[in-house]
Design an enzyme around this catalytic site. Structure first.
Site, short mmCIF file in Angstrom:
data_model
loop_
_atom_site.label_atom_id
_atom_site.label_comp_id
_atom_site.label_asym_id
_atom_site.label_seq_id
_atom_site.Cartn_x
_atom_site.Cartn_y
_atom_site.Cartn_z
N GLY A 141 3.95 0.83 11.14
CA GLY A 141 5.33 1.25 11.32
C GLY A 141 5.56 2.29 12.41
O GLY A 141 6.64 2.37 12.97
N ASP A 142 4.54 3.09 12.71
CA ASP A 142 4.68 4.11 13.76
C ASP A 142 3.32 4.32 14.45
O ASP A 142 2.75 5.40 14.42
CB ASP A 142 5.19 5.42 13.13
CG ASP A 142 5.60 6.45 14.19
OD1 ASP A 142 5.75 6.07 15.37
OD2 ASP A 142 5.76 7.63 13.83
N PRO A 143 2.79 3.23 15.02
CA PRO A 143 1.41 3.28 15.54
C PRO A 143 1.29 3.92 16.93
O PRO A 143 1.00 3.26 17.91
CB PRO A 143 1.00 1.80 15.58
CG PRO A 143 2.29 1.09 15.86
CD PRO A 143 3.40 1.91 15.25
#
Ligand SMILES: Nc1ncnc2c1ncn2[C@@H]1O[C@H](COP(=O)(O)OP(=O)(O)O)[C@@H](O)[C@H]1O
Ligand SMILES: [Mg+2]
Length: 208
Positions: free
Chosen positions: A121-123
């Protein structure tokens, strides 16, 4: 002893000593511009998601800090403290060879998540910690999801691509290539659809 480790957009990370151990405490702050009830629910659901997904990711073979406790009144998670540096800050200081190795490992970790139908989701490279033994850890699972579709995996890959080009412009090519190598290494032919989706998302510019 309590020390502030990081001040994020939505949280504060504290380094604390408890039970003779060094631990990290992530505290989600309230957002004054949100209605109180919405603010409470949002902090609660992100905290819940993060706690759950840190453990799910760990079960899939990805290095994540072990969670000791979660508090839904204060919106905190108590977990292992990982001694090391944000990958984001290390990129400028290491050789091509080391960079390739770490990015390959990053790609493998994302591959393991996707293999288990989980997206991060927030790599970004600020959500990766490189410890003193040069091992890579994934943190910040507040936006992570289960039962991920090919589209969701494509978005996760697209976010990686975008993070590399915006944050590590000068070394983005070698970083992207080795990350994708690691990803393919784990997923083999299963990597084809998410990678094709990543290219498609980039072309249609929807998330640009
Ligand atoms: N368990 C941990 N041990 C050591 N440092 C951590 C740990 N978790 C997070 N950090 C550091 O704190 C920073 C902010 O944490 P993160 O979970 O990414 O919060 P935010 O949601 O505010 O971005 C991370 O980029 C990382 O450098
Ligand atoms: Mg973060």
């Amino acid at each position: 002893m309590t020390e502030i480790l990081a001040l994020g957009a939505e949280s504060i990370l504290f380094k604390i000593t408890r039970w003779n151990q060094t631990l990290a405490l992530k505290w989600r702050q309230s957002k004054p511009y949100l209605l109180e009830e919405i603010d409470f629910q949002l902090r609660k659901s992100r905290t819940n998601r993060e706690c759950k997904m840190l453990t799910v990711a760990r079960a899939l073979g990805v290095r994540t800090p072990a969670v000791y406790s979660v508090d839904y009144t204060n919106h905190t998670i108590l977990m292992d403290y990982i001694e090391g540096k944000q990958f984001k800050h290390l990129v400028e200081q290491i050789s091509d060879r080391e960079l390739v190795k770490l990015c390959h490992c990053f790609g493998q970790s994302i591959g393991l998540l996707h293999k288990g139908d989980v997206v991060h989701g927030d790599p970004t490279t600020s959500n990766l910690i490189i410890d003193n033994h040069f091992r890579l850890w994934l943190v910040d699972f507040g936006l992570s999801e289960m039962n991920a579709t090919v589209e969701m995996k494509g978005v996760d890959l697209h976010l990686i691509h975008r993070a590399l080009e915006t944050t590590h412009w000068a070394r983005q090519e070698i970083m992207l290539e080795s990350t994708i190598d690691g990803y393919i290494d784990v997923l083999e032919t299963e990597s084809e659809d998410p990678l094709a989706r990543m290219k498609h998302i980039r072309e249609r510019g929807r998330y640009h």
